[in-house]
Design an enzyme around this catalytic site. Structure first.
Site, PDB file in Angstrom:
ATOM      1  N   GLU A  45       0.899  -1.151   0.000  1.00  0.00           N
ATOM      2  CA  GLU A  45       0.000   0.000   0.000  1.00  0.00           C
ATOM      3  C   GLU A  45       0.931   1.191   0.000  1.00  0.00           C
ATOM      4  O   GLU A  45       1.819   1.300   0.848  1.00  0.00           O
ATOM      5  CB  GLU A  45      -0.884  -0.027   1.255  1.00  0.00           C
ATOM      6  CG  GLU A  45      -1.922  -1.132   1.246  1.00  0.00           C
ATOM      7  CD  GLU A  45      -3.000  -0.923   0.181  1.00  0.00           C
ATOM      8  OE1 GLU A  45      -3.231   0.232  -0.224  1.00  0.00           O
ATOM      9  OE2 GLU A  45      -3.600  -1.924  -0.261  1.00  0.00           O
TER      10      GLU A  45
ATOM     11  N   THR B 209      11.730   3.285   0.607  1.00  0.00           N
ATOM     12  CA  THR B 209      11.456   4.677   0.256  1.00  0.00           C
ATOM     13  C   THR B 209      12.291   5.633   1.108  1.00  0.00           C
ATOM     14  O   THR B 209      12.634   5.312   2.253  1.00  0.00           O
ATOM     15  CB  THR B 209       9.956   4.979   0.489  1.00  0.00           C
ATOM     16  OG1 THR B 209       9.745   6.383   0.435  1.00  0.00           O
ATOM     17  CG2 THR B 209       9.466   4.499   1.845  1.00  0.00           C
ATOM     18  N   ASP B 210      12.535   6.839   0.563  1.00  0.00           N
ATOM     19  CA  ASP B 210      13.253   7.857   1.350  1.00  0.00           C
ATOM     20  C   ASP B 210      12.404   8.340   2.533  1.00  0.00           C
ATOM     21  O   ASP B 210      12.925   8.935   3.469  1.00  0.00           O
ATOM     22  CB  ASP B 210      13.689   9.036   0.472  1.00  0.00           C
ATOM     23  CG  ASP B 210      12.540   9.757  -0.221  1.00  0.00           C
ATOM     24  OD1 ASP B 210      11.368   9.356  -0.049  1.00  0.00           O
ATOM     25  OD2 ASP B 210      12.812  10.745  -0.948  1.00  0.00           O
ATOM     26  N   GLU B 211      11.081   8.058   2.500  1.00  0.00           N
ATOM     27  CA  GLU B 211      10.215   8.549   3.587  1.00  0.00           C
ATOM     28  C   GLU B 211      10.564   7.922   4.932  1.00  0.00           C
ATOM     29  O   GLU B 211      10.169   8.444   5.971  1.00  0.00           O
ATOM     30  CB  GLU B 211       8.742   8.279   3.270  1.00  0.00           C
ATOM     31  CG  GLU B 211       8.268   9.033   2.064  1.00  0.00           C
ATOM     32  CD  GLU B 211       6.763   9.278   2.027  1.00  0.00           C
ATOM     33  OE1 GLU B 211       6.077   9.063   3.034  1.00  0.00           O
ATOM     34  OE2 GLU B 211       6.294   9.707   0.959  1.00  0.00           O
TER      35      GLU B 211
ATOM     36  N   TYR C   4       2.163   4.962   6.700  1.00  0.00           N
ATOM     37  CA  TYR C   4       2.808   4.370   5.519  1.00  0.00           C
ATOM     38  C   TYR C   4       4.318   4.227   5.735  1.00  0.00           C
ATOM     39  O   TYR C   4       4.886   3.138   5.619  1.00  0.00           O
ATOM     40  CB  TYR C   4       2.535   5.218   4.263  1.00  0.00           C
ATOM     41  CG  TYR C   4       3.505   4.928   3.132  1.00  0.00           C
ATOM     42  CD1 TYR C   4       3.444   3.730   2.427  1.00  0.00           C
ATOM     43  CD2 TYR C   4       4.511   5.837   2.789  1.00  0.00           C
ATOM     44  CE1 TYR C   4       4.351   3.440   1.410  1.00  0.00           C
ATOM     45  CE2 TYR C   4       5.415   5.560   1.776  1.00  0.00           C
ATOM     46  CZ  TYR C   4       5.335   4.366   1.091  1.00  0.00           C
ATOM     47  OH  TYR C   4       6.236   4.087   0.096  1.00  0.00           O
TER      48      TYR C   4
ATOM     49  N   LYS D  83       6.840   0.912   6.119  1.00  0.00           N
ATOM     50  CA  LYS D  83       7.984   0.630   5.238  1.00  0.00           C
ATOM     51  C   LYS D  83       9.280   0.509   6.064  1.00  0.00           C
ATOM     52  O   LYS D  83      10.113  -0.347   5.795  1.00  0.00           O
ATOM     53  CB  LYS D  83       8.138   1.743   4.179  1.00  0.00           C
ATOM     54  CG  LYS D  83       6.997   1.834   3.182  1.00  0.00           C
ATOM     55  CD  LYS D  83       6.861   0.620   2.267  1.00  0.00           C
ATOM     56  CE  LYS D  83       7.952   0.514   1.248  1.00  0.00           C
ATOM     57  NZ  LYS D  83       7.676  -0.603   0.286  1.00  0.00           N
TER      58      LYS D  83
END
Ligand code: NAD
Ligand code: DAU
Length: 355
Positions: A88, A137-139, A162, A166
């Site tokens: 997601e 992800t960079d997040e 989210y 991750k």
């Protein structure tokens, strides 16, 4: 005769996964690709229409959290690589309903790891050449001030359900390397853009709304910064990591394309007006709306590790990439109409009320 290479791509009917499958089948026509995808709202087999007849491409509809199904795929195809895109992926949806993010992004990843370990580890040895690539992800690094970049050593500090899901998956993948010496790599990339991106994300949403003369909802002051990476550059980087990445390592992937959101929105308006001649597409469509809760201010990637170790460099600069992207959406209006039916309408209405 050389061994046939099969690659299990999860989430291959989504945005980046479908671009990756196109990229791999073009570059390695002898590879066998198995695409395992649950076909959520974000998965669309039309993204892969042109490869569906390829005898080296197999589609399996299913959930990465389904142990028996994943085990069966391993028994039949014995993949050498697993590239885990399935997730997601939308921050706003994770604020609305975090549960599914934790189930797919964390528990689903653990199921894939367990099945891969069962099939790849025999008689105290890992099968030759196998590797699990986690697309992260960079997040996971959190938010930056006006200066500096995320490096692979930046501590993880996720802010949304989210990005927290991750980051959790990243820790689990790393733990299989630390504990079992499982051959893995983790890639962390910045915001992708290009063909087949679902129109809930900034760039395709703005293109679709502008074409329909709908408001362009800019969160807060619109001065948040993202580092945009053209999706094909990302696919090339993943391929390099898959083939040559040093085991156990994390690689950051970024485009050197930092832009404020408001700049992106104005650029899309300018390009669409030029390409369509429609004068109703103008800046009066922009509406500053309530900010996303927990909104990260700035992301910027330092990609020097992948540049030095694997000789990767982004090739598509933002000015070229955004023209290619806007043109793709204009030439694929039928695709946009198809994916913005049904569930999308309800989602968009809910989001509108939420803001
Ligand atoms: P997407 O939402 O477009 O596609 C996700 C795909 O995964 C869909 O086809 C969906 O059907 C499938 N899927 C979802 N749950 C599943 C499950 N339980 N089992 C099997 N399939 C399932 O996402 P995307 O933008 O292509 O992102 C792909 C990956 O890259 C994600 O892991 C995301 O976290 C990561 N990522 C994306 C970006 C970006 O800018 N889009 C940037 C960095 C990292
Ligand atoms: O950085 C990588 C991440 O990029 C990926 O891990 C995620 O899967 C992907 O969705 C993307 O996350 P973002 O939250 O950065 O992408 P999004 O397109 O949702 O938003 C980009 C920026 O634009 C963000 O600052 C929020 C803003 N925005 C977004 C939408 C949808 C708006 O101002 N208005 C909008 O309507």
């Amino acid at each position: 005769m050389s061994e046939r290479v099969s690659v299990l791509v999860t989430g291959g009917a989504g945005f980046i996964g479908s671009n990756f499958i196109h990229y791999i089948l073009d570059r390695y026509p002898q590879y066998i690709i198995i695409n395992l995808d649950k076909l959520t709202y974000a998965g669309n087999l039309n993204n892969l229409k042109d490869v569906s007849g390829n005898s080296n491409y197999y589609f399996v509809k299913g959930d990465i959290s389904n142990y028996e199904l994943v085990n069966y795929i391993f028994e039949v195809f014995q993949p050498r690589y697993v590239v885990n895109f399935a997730a997601e992926s939308h921050v706003d949806r994770s604020i609305e309903d975090p549960g599914i993010f934790l189930r797919t992004n964390i528990l689903g990843t653990q199921v894939l790891l367990d099945v891969a370990k069962k099939h790849w580890y025999r008689a105290n040895n890992w099968r030759n050449g196998v590797k699990f690539i986690q697309i992260s992800t960079d997040e996971v690094y959190g938010s930056l001030g006006p200066e500096g970049f995320f490096t692979e050593k930046t501590p993880l500090d996720p802010h949304s359900p989210y990005s927290a899901s991750k980051a959790s998956a990243d820790f689990i993948v790393k733990s299989y390397f630390d504990t079992f010496k499982m051959p893995i790599n983790i890639t962390r990339c910045s915001n992708n853009y290009g063909p087949y991106q679902f129109p809930e994300k900034l760039i395709p949403l703005m293109i679709n709304n502008a074409l329909n003369h709908k408001e362009l909802p800019v969160y807060g002051d619109g001065k948040q910064v993202r580092d945009w990476l053209y999706v094909e550059d990302h696919c090339r980087a993943i391929d390099l990591v898959m083939q040559k990445g040093k085991l156990g390592e994390v690689y950051n992937i970024g485009g050197h394309n930092e832009k404020e959101n408001i700049y992106i929105v104005k650029k899309i308006i300018e390009l669409l007006r030029k390409m369509t001649g429609d004068v109703k597409i103008n800046e009066s469509l922009i509406k500053h709306v309530k900010d996303r809760p927990g909104h990260d201010r700035r992301y910027a990637i330092d990609p020097s590790k992948i540049e030095k170790e694997l000789h990767w460099k982004p090739e598509v600069n933002f000015d070229r990439g955004i023209v290619k992207t806007v043109s793709w959406y204009l030439n694929n209006i039928a695709w946009v109409r198809n994916v913005t039916n049904g569930e999308y309408r309800n989602y968009y209405k809910r989001m509108y009320e939420w803001r």
